[in-house]
Design a protein around this motif. Structure first.
Motif, short mmCIF file in Angstrom:
data_model
loop_
_atom_site.label_atom_id
_atom_site.label_comp_id
_atom_site.label_asym_id
_atom_site.label_seq_id
_atom_site.Cartn_x
_atom_site.Cartn_y
_atom_site.Cartn_z
N GLN A 44 0.70 -1.08 -0.13
CA GLN A 44 -0.02 -0.05 0.08
C GLN A 44 0.84 1.39 0.18
O GLN A 44 0.40 2.19 -0.66
CB GLN A 44 -0.91 0.06 1.20
N ALA A 45 1.73 1.42 0.76
CA ALA A 45 2.75 2.28 0.84
C ALA A 45 3.43 2.53 -0.51
O ALA A 45 3.80 3.84 -1.03
CB ALA A 45 3.84 2.05 2.03
N LEU A 46 3.99 1.33 -1.10
CA LEU A 46 4.82 1.64 -2.43
C LEU A 46 3.59 2.16 -3.21
O LEU A 46 3.90 3.15 -4.33
CB LEU A 46 5.28 0.21 -2.86
N MET A 47 2.45 1.56 -3.48
CA MET A 47 1.62 2.09 -4.54
C MET A 47 0.90 3.43 -4.33
O MET A 47 0.76 4.12 -5.12
CB MET A 47 0.27 1.06 -4.44
N ALA A 48 1.04 3.88 -3.21
CA ALA A 48 0.73 5.39 -2.89
C ALA A 48 1.67 6.22 -3.53
O ALA A 48 1.20 7.17 -4.25
CB ALA A 48 0.39 5.53 -1.31
N ALA A 49 2.86 5.82 -3.16
CA ALA A 49 4.03 6.67 -3.92
C ALA A 49 3.98 6.60 -5.37
O ALA A 49 4.19 7.64 -6.19
CB ALA A 49 5.45 6.03 -3.27
N ILE A 50 3.58 5.49 -5.97
CA ILE A 50 3.51 5.45 -7.28
C ILE A 50 2.64 6.07 -7.89
O ILE A 50 2.54 6.65 -8.79
CB ILE A 50 3.61 3.82 -7.79
N GLN A 51 1.36 6.25 -7.19
CA GLN A 51 0.25 6.96 -7.83
C GLN A 51 0.58 8.52 -7.77
O GLN A 51 -0.07 9.04 -8.47
CB GLN A 51 -1.15 6.49 -7.09
N GLN A 52 1.16 8.80 -6.74
CA GLN A 52 1.63 10.03 -6.28
C GLN A 52 2.53 10.49 -7.56
O GLN A 52 2.26 11.91 -8.00
CB GLN A 52 2.26 10.42 -5.18
N GLY A 53 3.41 9.77 -8.09
CA GLY A 53 4.26 10.00 -8.94
C GLY A 53 3.49 9.98 -10.37
O GLY A 53 3.56 10.93 -11.19
N LEU A 54 2.39 9.33 -10.63
CA LEU A 54 1.93 9.22 -11.86
C LEU A 54 0.86 10.54 -12.04
O LEU A 54 0.70 10.82 -13.25
CB LEU A 54 1.00 7.90 -11.98
N ARG A 55 0.35 10.90 -10.96
CA ARG A 55 -0.51 12.06 -11.16
C ARG A 55 0.20 13.37 -11.57
O ARG A 55 -0.15 14.26 -11.96
CB ARG A 55 -1.12 12.39 -9.46
N ARG A 56 1.50 13.39 -11.52
CA ARG A 56 2.04 14.43 -12.08
C ARG A 56 2.35 14.52 -13.48
O ARG A 56 2.77 15.45 -14.28
CB ARG A 56 3.81 14.57 -11.42
N ILE A 57 1.80 13.35 -13.87
CA ILE A 57 1.89 13.32 -15.46
C ILE A 57 0.39 13.24 -15.93
O ILE A 57 -0.36 12.38 -15.81
CB ILE A 57 2.51 11.87 -15.91
N PRO A 58 0.05 14.47 -16.60
CA PRO A 58 -1.36 14.66 -16.82
C PRO A 58 -1.93 13.62 -18.00
O PRO A 58 -3.24 13.24 -17.78
CB PRO A 58 -1.42 15.96 -17.52
N GLU A 59 -1.11 13.34 -18.84
CA GLU A 59 -1.60 12.38 -19.83
C GLU A 59 -1.62 10.90 -19.29
O GLU A 59 -2.31 10.11 -20.08
CB GLU A 59 -0.86 12.51 -21.11
N PHE A 60 -0.99 10.58 -18.37
CA PHE A 60 -1.42 9.12 -17.78
C PHE A 60 -2.65 9.01 -17.22
O PHE A 60 -3.20 9.51 -16.37
CB PHE A 60 -0.30 9.10 -16.82
N PRO A 61 -3.40 7.77 -17.77
CA PRO A 61 -4.73 7.61 -17.29
C PRO A 61 -4.91 6.99 -15.91
O PRO A 61 -4.18 6.26 -15.50
CB PRO A 61 -5.37 6.86 -18.53
#
Length: 455
Positions: A174-191
């Protein structure tokens, strides 16, 4: 890999439980990630790497909480010591995980590559190009670092992935996925929905029934676990059920090298699937080699078991049983056997090996080549530790798992194993009728590009 049709399973799509909805979201996301530019995917990977480092303290704290709970599970026998070892994260391991993500950035984009361009006739061009598989379902036990490897490869290949870690690694995942999702939110085109974490045991069985929504299942875990997955789904499965690896010390081996490789192959990380479980020794070198390797391995805490011939030279070895030869210990336990020839070593490996990784130590190039050619395994090594069987060490950046099946992909599965291809035909109104019958127009079949490059 087992095969299944691409037709949706009515029983899996008649209702829309939450997991099916998640899978539909993942499939919609995969349609978008399939066409993302290399620059966008690499930006997403760098954002993930940065977020993992920024959240390092939270990730390691979550892992410590998992480890505390897992210690009790080991005491009660509900978790193996090997699984506990795979669960551990520390700062160095996290740094290595981030390095793996950045290594994937440096690799070429496997999507959209032309594998074949063939002119069938004037104005009739056939192309074979690579595309993502679609939606992956990845189920793994213990190792939370697997989540990061799989996520990185999924991003680079444009696939969506539903990840299910073991309950013992829940907080870490859960902690790893939270970090990954946080990173992906910085890329607007990533769905949204491209990477999703499943958290309940019940979701495993449900995931295996999502034929038509999930394109490939990748299980990583114990033999029994992988067998369960293979026996309970019609979705194609990529994985290996055993890691029974051997190191053979030939009559022409450099014995100092052989000792070093035996110690490394067994003790560098005994819980790994590419650690050796059996050491085979040629009878001509056994009197000299066995006592020395026994001392070296015992200094590393290895419990040694041996056949009758081994016990002639090291009498206090635990006697081996037939079961030992087909057991993946994933622990500091090693079985040893004396063989009378290279043929004897190959025959033993072919009978008991799991087609994972096998190695020979010898200075005899002819014997080495015979071993490389005749031993049927995903990885066959000469004068090298079996622990090299790893996607990162192969330069694949990371791996989603290791496949021991003969159909490709085989061995560590990285980027190339997560893409398929499509045939695309571009014409100008050509009809098949024009190419049949007495006045049939001939095909040109002129390659502009083939699997080896330009024609």
């Amino acid at each position: 890999m087992t095969l299944a049709t691409d037709r949706p399973n009515p029983s899996a799509t008649a209702s829309t439980p939450p997991l099916a909805q998640q899978a539909r979201l993942a499939r919609a996301a995969a349609q978008r990630t399939a066409t993302l530019s290399t620059a966008s995917k690499n930006a997403a990977l760098e954002a993930i790497a940065t977020a993992l480092l920024q959240d390092k303290d939270a990730i390691l704290a979550a892992n410590q909480a998992d480890l505390a709970r897992a210690e009790e599970m080991v005491k009660t026998g509900s978790l193996s010591p090997a699984a506990y070892a795979r669960l551990k994260l520390d700062a160095d391991k996290l740094t290595g995980m981030v390095a793996g993500v950045r290594e994937v950035i440096r690799l070429g984009d496997p999507v959209g590559r032309p594998l074949l361009i063939r002119q069938l006739d004037e104005g009739l061009i056939l192309e074979r190009r690579t595309y993502p598989l679609g939606v992956l379902g990845v189920i793994f036990e213990s190792r939370p670092d697997a989540l990061v490897q799989i996520a990185a490869l999924a991003v680079k290949t444009g696939n969506s992935v539903l990840l299910k870690g073991g309950s013992e690694a829940l907080l870490s995942c859960q902690a790893l996925m939270a970090a990954i999702q946080q990173g992906l939110r910085r890329i607007p085109e990533f769905p949204e929905g491209s990477l999703q974490l499943l958290t309940s045991r019940e979701e495993i069985k449900a995931l295996l029934q999502l034929e038509g929504l999930v394109d490939l299942i990748i299980p990583r875990g114990s033999n029994a676990f992988v067998r369960y997955v293979m026996d309970n789904t019609r979705i194609p499965v990529l994985g290996h059920a055993d890691g029974i690896c051997h190191l053979y010390v030939d009559r022409a081996a450099n014995l100092d090298m052989a000792l070093d490789l035996a110690v490394d192959s067994k003790t560098q990380y005994p819980a790994a699937c590419n650690a050796i479980e059996t050491l085979l020794i040629h009878q001509e070198v056994a009197p000299q080699f066995l006592p020395a390797v026994a001392v070296a391995l015992r200094q590393k805490g290895v419990e040694l078991r041996g056949d009758p011939l081994c016990r002639e030279w090291v009498p206090d070895l635990i006697p081996t049983t037939e079961e030992d030869w087909s057991t993946e210990y994933a622990d500091l336990i090693l079985s040893m056997k004396v063989v009378d020839s290279l043929d004897g070593a190959i025959a033993h490996i072919q009978q008991y090996g799991s087609r994972h990784t096998e190695a020979i130590v010898t200075e005899d190039t002819e014997a080495a080549q015979r071993f490389l050619d005749e031993v049927d395994a995903a990885g066959v090594f000469h004068n090298a530790s079996t622990r090299f069987a790893d996607g990162f060490r192969y330069g694949l950046g990371a791996e989603v798992g290791i496949s021991t099946q003969k159909m490709p992909p085989r061995g560590p599965v990285g980027l190339e194993g997560l893409v398929t291809y499509r045939y695309q035909l571009r014409g100008k109104g050509q009809r098949v009728a024009d190419y049949t019958g007495p006045q049939a127009r001939p095909f040109q079949h002129r390659d502009q590009l083939n699997s080896t490059g330009l024609a």
